[in-house]
Design an enzyme around this catalytic site. Structure first.
Site, short mmCIF file in Angstrom:
data_model
loop_
_atom_site.label_atom_id
_atom_site.label_comp_id
_atom_site.label_asym_id
_atom_site.label_seq_id
_atom_site.Cartn_x
_atom_site.Cartn_y
_atom_site.Cartn_z
CB SER A 124 -0.85 -0.02 1.27
OG SER A 124 -1.41 1.25 1.52
CE1 TYR A 147 -3.81 -2.63 5.83
CE2 TYR A 147 -3.38 -0.32 5.33
CZ TYR A 147 -3.64 -1.61 4.91
OH TYR A 147 -3.71 -1.88 3.56
CE LYS A 151 -1.40 -4.35 3.54
NZ LYS A 151 -1.73 -5.70 3.05
P1 NAD Z 1 -11.01 -7.00 1.57
O1 NAD Z 1 -11.18 -6.97 3.04
O2 NAD Z 1 -12.18 -6.77 0.71
O3 NAD Z 1 -10.35 -8.41 1.14
C1 NAD Z 1 -9.48 -9.13 1.97
C2 NAD Z 1 -10.01 -10.56 2.05
O4 NAD Z 1 -9.13 -11.33 2.85
C3 NAD Z 1 -11.39 -10.65 2.68
O5 NAD Z 1 -12.25 -11.39 1.82
C4 NAD Z 1 -11.15 -11.38 4.01
O6 NAD Z 1 -12.25 -12.19 4.37
C5 NAD Z 1 -9.89 -12.18 3.70
N1 NAD Z 1 -9.04 -12.50 4.86
C6 NAD Z 1 -8.57 -11.64 5.79
N2 NAD Z 1 -7.81 -12.31 6.68
C7 NAD Z 1 -7.80 -13.62 6.30
C8 NAD Z 1 -7.19 -14.79 6.81
N3 NAD Z 1 -6.45 -14.78 7.94
N4 NAD Z 1 -7.40 -15.96 6.17
C9 NAD Z 1 -8.17 -16.01 5.04
N5 NAD Z 1 -8.76 -14.92 4.52
C10 NAD Z 1 -8.58 -13.74 5.13
O7 NAD Z 1 -9.84 -5.97 1.22
P2 NAD Z 1 -9.36 -5.40 -0.18
O8 NAD Z 1 -9.74 -3.98 -0.25
O9 NAD Z 1 -9.74 -6.32 -1.27
O10 NAD Z 1 -7.79 -5.44 0.06
C11 NAD Z 1 -6.99 -6.56 -0.34
C12 NAD Z 1 -5.56 -6.32 0.12
O11 NAD Z 1 -5.09 -5.09 -0.45
C13 NAD Z 1 -5.39 -6.18 1.63
O12 NAD Z 1 -4.18 -6.82 1.99
C14 NAD Z 1 -5.28 -4.69 1.84
O13 NAD Z 1 -4.53 -4.36 2.98
C15 NAD Z 1 -4.57 -4.25 0.57
N6 NAD Z 1 -4.84 -2.84 0.22
C16 NAD Z 1 -6.12 -2.42 0.09
C17 NAD Z 1 -6.37 -1.07 -0.20
C18 NAD Z 1 -7.78 -0.56 -0.31
O14 NAD Z 1 -7.98 0.66 -0.23
N7 NAD Z 1 -8.80 -1.39 -0.53
C19 NAD Z 1 -5.29 -0.18 -0.39
C20 NAD Z 1 -3.99 -0.67 -0.26
C21 NAD Z 1 -3.77 -2.00 0.04
#
Ligand code: NAD
Ligand code: UDP
Length: 338
Positions: A124, A147, A151
Site C-alpha cells: 500500500s 495497519y 505492510k
Molecule cells: P477485503 O477486506 O475486501 O479483502 C481481503 C479478504 O481477505 C477478505 O475477503 C477477508 O475475508 C480475507 N481475509 C482476511 N484475513 C484472512 C485470513 N487470515 N485468512 C483467510 N482470509 C482472510 O480488502 P481489499 O480492499 O480487497 O484489500 C486486499 C488487500 O489489499 C489487503 O491486503 C489490503 O490491505 C490491501 N490494500 C487495500 C487497499 C484498499 O484501499 N482497498 C489499499 C492498499 C492496500
C-alpha cells in the site's frame, strides 16, 4: 499458471480473480470470509462462466494451508488476505499484527515446502508514511499506524526471505486508492458498517443510506483545501496484478516493487463533483474537522510500473464514479441483497 488467490472473495481479490481467469489462468481461492461474503462467489462464477474452487478457512491455520498446497500444485500465489481498516488497527493492533503477518508466514512456509516460487503481495501507499506525494519506489518506508506497519513489516520479511532463497520471486505492489467496480455492476466494494473510505461513503449518500458526506477538512495546502488522493479503478488495479505475475516469470530480480496508481491527484470535492455527474444531481456535504492522521496529498509516480510491466491506468475518475454508482444502485445493500 495455477494460482492461489488468498482473500479472493474480497474487493480487489474478486476483480483480480476474474481477470486471471480471463487471461487463461487456473484460479483457486482461499478466504475465511471475515470481511467478505460467500455470495460474491456465485456472482464471480456467473461472470467467469465456470466453477471456481473456493477453500473457506483461515490462513493462520498452518495445517489447512499445508494440506491445500500438498493437494493442489500451485505455480504462484497472489496474497490479498489481510485486515485493512486503519482506525480499527489502532484499537486492535495485536489482531492486525497476528492476522496480517501470520497469514503471510503460513503462506510462505507452505510455498517453500512445495516449491512455489512466485508471490504477488498487496502492499500500500501507506508504506510511504507521511511522504506520499509523487512517491517513487525508492523512498524510505515507514508507517503512522499499526495497519501501515504490518505492510512495512511484511515487505521487509519478504525481502529477507528472498535473500535467504534466491530462487524466489516476489512482487510488492503498492496500491494507491482503489475504487470503482466491475462494469457489470454485479461485483464491487462491500464495506461492513459505516464506510471509512471516501468513495463508498459518497456512494451510500447517493443511494440514500447516509444523510450527507462529511468532508474531513478544507484547510489543507491543496488547490481547494481538501485532501488529494490518487484514485485507481479496481479493474486497472486487477490488470496490474496479471501484468506483475507475468513479469515474475522472467525477471532476475528476487524482489520487485511497483507502485500501482494513475499518477494524478483528485481532491475530495473533485471526487464528490465527479460522482454528482454520474448520479445526475448534487449531493449534500458538510465540511468538518480534519481526520487525525490524514496526509494532505498522496499520489503515485507510476513510471516504474508503466515501464517494467507495460501497464498503465486506462480509466478516468468519471469512469470510476459511473461504475461505482452502477454497483451501488444495483446492490444498495451490497451482497446483503444477494
Ligand atoms: P477485503 O477486506 O475486501 O479483502 C481481503 C479478504 O481477505 C477478505 O475477503 C477477508 O475475508 C480475507 N481475509 C482476511 N484475513 C484472512 C485470513 N487470515 N485468512 C483467510 N482470509 C482472510 O480488502 P481489499 O480492499 O480487497 O484489500 C486486499 C488487500 O489489499 C489487503 O491486503 C489490503 O490491505 C490491501 N490494500 C487495500 C487497499 C484498499 O484501499 N482497498 C489499499 C492498499 C492496500
Ligand atoms: N474523506 C472525507 N470524508 C470521508 C472519508 C474520507 O473527507 O467520509 C477524505 C479523507 O480525509 C482523505 C480522502 O477523503 O482526504 C480519501 O480518504 P480515504 O479514507 O478514502 O483514503 P485514505 O485517506 O486512506 O487514502
Amino acid at each position: 499458471m495455477k494460482i492461489l488467490v488468498s482473500g479472493g472473495a474480497g474487493y480487489i481479490g474478486s476483480h483480480t480473480v476474474l481477470q486471471l481467469v480471463q487471461a487463461g489462468h487456473d484460479v483457486v481461492i482461499v478466504d475465511n470470509f471475515s470481511n467478505s461474503q460467500p455470495a460474491v462467489i456465485g456472482r464471480l462464477e456467473a461472470l467467469a462462466g465456470r466453477h471456481l474452487p473456493v477453500h473457506a478457512f483461515d490462513l493462520l491455520d498452518e495445517d489447512k494451508t499445508e494440506h491445500l498446497f500438498a493437494t493442489e500444485g500451485f505455480d504462484a500465489v497472489i496474497h490479498f488476505a489481510g485486515l485493512k481498516a486503519v482506525g480499527e488497527s489502532v484499537e486492535k493492533p495485536l489482531d492486525y499484527y497476528e492476522n496480517n503477518l501470520g497469514s503471510t508466514f503460513s503462506l510462505v512456509r507452505a510455498m517453500r515446502r512445495h516449491g512455489v516460487d512466485k508471490l504477488v503481495f498487496s502492499s500500500s501507499a501507506t508504506v510511504y508514511g507521511t511522504d506520499q506525494a509523487g512517491a517513487t519506489e525508492d523512498r524510505p518506508t515507514f508507517a503512522t499506524n499499526p495497519y501501515g506497519w504490518t505492510k512495512v513489516m511484511q515487505e521487509q520479511i519478504l525481502r529477507d526471505i528472498a535473500v535467504a532463497d534466491p530462487t524466489l520471486r516476489f512482487a510488492l505492489l503498492r496500491y494507491f486508492n482503489p475504487v470503482g467496480a466491475h462494469a457489470s455492476g454485479t461485483i464491487g466494494e462491500n464495506p461492513s458498517g459505516i464506510p471509512n473510505n471516501l468513495m463508498p461513503f459518497i456512494a451510500q449518500v447517493a443511494v440514500g443510506r447516509r444523510e450527507r458526506l462529511n468532508v474531513f477538512g478544507d484547510d489543507y495546502d491543496t488547490p481547494d483545501g481538501t485532501g488529494v488522493r490518487d484514485y485507481i479503478h479496481v479493474e486497472d488495479l486487477a490488470a496490474g496484478h496479471v501484468a506483475a505475475l507475468e513479469a515474475l516469470t522472467s525477471t532476475e530480480e528476487p524482489v520487485s516493487v511497483w507502485n500501482l496508481g494513475s499518477g494524478r491527484g483528485t481532491s475530495v470535492l473533485e471526487l464528490l463533483h465527479a460522482f454528482e455527474r454520474a448520479v445526475g444531481h448534487e449531493l449534500p456535504y458538510e465540511v468538518v474537522a480534519r481526520r487525525p492522521g490524514d496526509v494532505a496529498v498522496s499520489y503515485a509516480d507510476p513510471a516504474k510500473a508503466n515501464r517494467e510491466l507495460g501497464w498503465q491506468t486506462t480509466r478516468s475518475v468519471d469512469d470510476m464514479c459511473a461504475d461505482t454508482w452502477r454497483w451501488q444502485q444495483q446492490n444498495p445493500n451490497g451482497y446483503d441483497d444477494a
